[in-house]
Design a protein around this motif. Sequence first.
Motif, PDB file in Angstrom:
ATOM      1  N   GLU A  27       5.548   2.665  -3.552  1.00  0.00           N
ATOM      2  CA  GLU A  27       3.775   2.521  -3.625  1.00  0.00           C
ATOM      3  C   GLU A  27       4.221   4.082  -5.531  1.00  0.00           C
ATOM      4  O   GLU A  27       3.445   3.239  -6.273  1.00  0.00           O
ATOM      5  N   LEU A  28       4.932   4.808  -4.948  1.00  0.00           N
ATOM      6  CA  LEU A  28       5.219   5.527  -6.393  1.00  0.00           C
ATOM      7  C   LEU A  28       6.230   5.206  -7.363  1.00  0.00           C
ATOM      8  O   LEU A  28       6.050   5.482  -8.517  1.00  0.00           O
ATOM      9  N   LEU A  29       7.253   4.196  -7.105  1.00  0.00           N
ATOM     10  CA  LEU A  29       8.023   3.732  -8.106  1.00  0.00           C
ATOM     11  C   LEU A  29       7.187   2.628  -8.886  1.00  0.00           C
ATOM     12  O   LEU A  29       6.785   2.839  -9.874  1.00  0.00           O
ATOM     13  N   GLY A  30       6.260   1.792  -7.945  1.00  0.00           N
ATOM     14  CA  GLY A  30       5.334   1.164  -8.816  1.00  0.00           C
ATOM     15  C   GLY A  30       4.491   2.027  -9.279  1.00  0.00           C
ATOM     16  O   GLY A  30       4.373   1.485 -10.959  1.00  0.00           O
ATOM     17  N   SER A  57      -6.308  -7.999 -10.956  1.00  0.00           N
ATOM     18  CA  SER A  57      -6.301  -6.139 -11.316  1.00  0.00           C
ATOM     19  C   SER A  57      -6.672  -5.965  -9.239  1.00  0.00           C
ATOM     20  O   SER A  57      -7.651  -6.724  -9.629  1.00  0.00           O
ATOM     21  N   TYR A  58      -6.444  -4.843  -8.900  1.00  0.00           N
ATOM     22  CA  TYR A  58      -6.094  -4.354  -7.650  1.00  0.00           C
ATOM     23  C   TYR A  58      -5.630  -3.022  -7.445  1.00  0.00           C
ATOM     24  O   TYR A  58      -4.802  -2.027  -8.075  1.00  0.00           O
ATOM     25  N   GLN A  59      -6.184  -3.164  -6.186  1.00  0.00           N
ATOM     26  CA  GLN A  59      -4.956  -1.312  -5.825  1.00  0.00           C
ATOM     27  C   GLN A  59      -4.140  -1.687  -4.929  1.00  0.00           C
ATOM     28  O   GLN A  59      -3.933  -2.464  -3.915  1.00  0.00           O
ATOM     29  N   TRP A  60      -3.414  -0.784  -4.521  1.00  0.00           N
ATOM     30  CA  TRP A  60      -2.095  -1.090  -3.915  1.00  0.00           C
ATOM     31  C   TRP A  60      -2.029  -1.059  -2.399  1.00  0.00           C
ATOM     32  O   TRP A  60      -1.901  -1.845  -1.235  1.00  0.00           O
ATOM     33  N   ASP A  61      -3.068  -0.802  -1.887  1.00  0.00           N
ATOM     34  CA  ASP A  61      -3.634  -0.661  -0.230  1.00  0.00           C
ATOM     35  C   ASP A  61      -4.357  -1.960   0.463  1.00  0.00           C
ATOM     36  O   ASP A  61      -4.136  -2.636   1.253  1.00  0.00           O
ATOM     37  N   CYS A  62      -4.882  -3.176  -0.946  1.00  0.00           N
ATOM     38  CA  CYS A  62      -4.896  -4.298  -0.070  1.00  0.00           C
ATOM     39  C   CYS A  62      -3.808  -5.300  -0.965  1.00  0.00           C
ATOM     40  O   CYS A  62      -4.286  -6.190  -0.527  1.00  0.00           O
ATOM     41  N   GLN A  63      -2.349  -4.565  -1.190  1.00  0.00           N
ATOM     42  CA  GLN A  63      -1.645  -5.959  -1.898  1.00  0.00           C
ATOM     43  C   GLN A  63      -1.264  -6.864  -0.420  1.00  0.00           C
ATOM     44  O   GLN A  63      -1.128  -7.786  -1.029  1.00  0.00           O
ATOM     45  N   PRO A 109     -13.201   1.093  -2.985  1.00  0.00           N
ATOM     46  CA  PRO A 109     -13.583   2.672  -3.393  1.00  0.00           C
ATOM     47  C   PRO A 109     -12.247   3.074  -4.765  1.00  0.00           C
ATOM     48  O   PRO A 109     -12.316   3.453  -5.123  1.00  0.00           O
ATOM     49  N   LYS A 110     -11.174   2.960  -4.199  1.00  0.00           N
ATOM     50  CA  LYS A 110      -9.798   3.361  -4.058  1.00  0.00           C
ATOM     51  C   LYS A 110      -9.303   3.067  -5.613  1.00  0.00           C
ATOM     52  O   LYS A 110      -8.779   3.112  -6.523  1.00  0.00           O
ATOM     53  N   TYR A 111      -9.707   0.958  -5.505  1.00  0.00           N
ATOM     54  CA  TYR A 111      -9.567   0.948  -7.382  1.00  0.00           C
ATOM     55  C   TYR A 111     -10.375   1.334  -7.774  1.00  0.00           C
ATOM     56  O   TYR A 111     -10.007   1.679  -9.020  1.00  0.00           O
TER      57      TYR A 111
END
Length: 817
Positions: free
Chosen positions: A573-576, A636-642, A692-694
């Motif tokens: 995730e950090l790399l991304g 468009s999304y946040q990585w926790d729901c990948q 929420p994180k998004y």
Amino acid sequence: MQLKRLSHNVHSKLAALFVSLLDYSFYDEDHNMTFHHVTLVSVLYKTASSIFNENDAHLYEPFLDRMYIDAKDGNKTMLLQMWLHFWVIAGVQVQTVAINHIEQFLDCTFNRKDMTLSSLLLTLCVQHTELLYSHFDDLLNILLIDDGQYLSHLCGLFSLIVRKYPEIVSLKHIDRIFSSIDTIPFNNELCIVIQTLSCVANCNPYLFDAHREKFICLIIEKQNLLIFECFRNYIISSIIINNENKANEYLNILIDILKNNKCSNEIQQEIFFTCLLIGLRHKQLLINRRHDFTVLGSNLIVNYIDNATISELDQVTIQRARLEIEKVEMCINKTKMNTKIEQTNMNTIPSWSYQVSKLLNHQSNNDWRLLGKQLGFSCSEIKHWTMQTNPCMALLNEWFMTHTTEEAIYSLIKVLNDIGRHDVEQIIRQEVLKTGQTILNDFSVNIKRLPPVFLSFHSSEQIRIIKLKDHLEQAGYACQIYDDQTQINILDIHIRGAKVIVCCISILYNQSENCSKVFDLILNMKKPFILLYMEEQTWPLESKLKYILDDHLYIEFYNHEKTNDWPENKFIELLGQIRYHVAPNPDMICEQYYHWFVPRLNNLIFLKSSNEQEENIAISFNDIPLVISHPQIIISYQWDCQKDILNLYKQLTQLGYRIWLDIFQMGGGDSLLDKYNIVIQQSSCLLVCITPKYMKSINSQHEILLANTFHKPIIPLLLEETNTWPPPDLKLSMFSEKPYIDFQHSNRYNRWTGKQFVLLLAQLKQIIPNVQTDKPRHLLEMQRPISASRHSHNIDQRPKRISSAPIVPKSQACSLM
């Protein structure tokens, strides 16, 4: 007699022989050919036909360069002809070597007017069109002189560069072309030149305004479809930019041409099609002229006006017209974006940068490439800028963004002096003095470019941070690390020189006064930052950084077992996250991370399961395209729901939609941010996956704001409860009038089912009507080229290449790998 394939040793001896033969005279006192001349002529061409690989070809480069210099300086026609024909034979076989001599080829073609290498030039420039950029004026000049006798040889080069870089064509070029039309015999090559200008008309129609009457006369007189194509694009782009007033004016012109002139059937149909294009945006104008179209016999337009039943063939024509308008709109939006970027650059770099770039872009031994190398930019960065229309401007923009104005100017002047570009140095000195600034003779500044990733941490975390730095550099990211003991003035310089700041948060970091000052520097410089939680903790109310940490997304970068390692999926995730701002340097990447940014099924680390339980529900991507150009939908999304997003990507793609997803766009020299800035203009809508994180993600907010700026439809998909709707953040206030589709309580194994998914498809159908979602689209199967599996020892076990995306008929979209 055909020579057998020669060994490298034989080629080495032949190359040495050829060099030695150049030391002797080719003619004796009676002007007869000498033995040396006869030997060279007898063996040279047969040798050229026996060169098949780079290593052998490189052996002959000193000989060929010397031959070219001797022929050029001594005006030796015979020697020049030998040099030309050697390259005609060998150049196509060893293109990677021939490309190194393209400046010689262009000089011989443009300045000596020798067309021997024109076919080789076209072959080389297909893959390296950017090398023509600085020679465009020379190319246009030779096209139009001497009654256009060189058109047949060079119109292909003209088409190549103008289609790749339409912005290179300026008003003076258009004026020159149209003023030369009367002096050049009318032929197919001239028509191709005018047709090529269609892509210029798409972007900048105003360039043709002064020549509108000339256009109309050419169409009436010549009845040529290639010329009309350019005229049509000029009309449609003018209408899109200027709206209804221009539309009515051009509709009247087209109808007058039909009524008052005897047009061929082909031209008549093209005019009707252009009228349809106008009507798709301004139907009332067609309604007002219904009688004219009835008399002229355009049943398609009359039926369209009357909303009558339209035949299947006419429906295809209408669909083609819609796609044509989309294509022109895309070109106009791209031009607007480039203009905005240029305006932004003007705020960060001095105005004299344009004059300097023009000089340094001209290829030489000490051009912008050497400047970039001396400033410390990597070979991959320089190679990436080579593919841009103004590479030197991109370099200067990067330099001024990571330095103060005084530092940037001082270092540029020093390096330009070192590489012998005193002409450019003098321009900068004069322009700086005009503004009343002074240039210091001695300035304490690091002239070399600083690493793009800055790691900020507390000294108690030094062991883990050094390990993190090593892994990031193995993945292609050069890092600089500074703890809380570093002086603030040093931090100022190095933070400014970085592209992204990674803040490694711990309890001690949070309590440190210096770490708090680091955040002040980051915010003042508006640098992007990534928060890594290095340990589990609850933030006290009196925390100095609480106002930042509460409002921004973070990565939990620790193991609950209290080890010095981090979860593998969190490093991914950090790399991304870093990739969003910085492209990795391929030259630094070690074998462990070699494929992390390339979408290949067998090794894409983003698709690896984070635990063994997930292996049973892994997503299969066989026959699913990953790398897409000209997408219709961006997710468009946040990585926790990948995992949910990958399922959505797969289902929509199987239904025929072209989808852009960030984890499949990690390759190339652009940052993900730059890629998104381009792709949002090409897309039809944005799917926003709300959690929420998004809502705390700065990157996600940027994606939404840019989509709103370009008036792209946004469809919110609520995946997790956010307590309030619409979002309270002022930046996301556009959601106040956008009802979401609630996917909170969908099937946990596949969220994208049921009536909510049907509702999503219905909304997509309204935005993208040309995709048939009742049945999956056919996906072509292609084999991966051998070069794609660099580290494989068993060719038979190489993974398959990803299938291409579905393509809308007649569209310009394609799938790239």
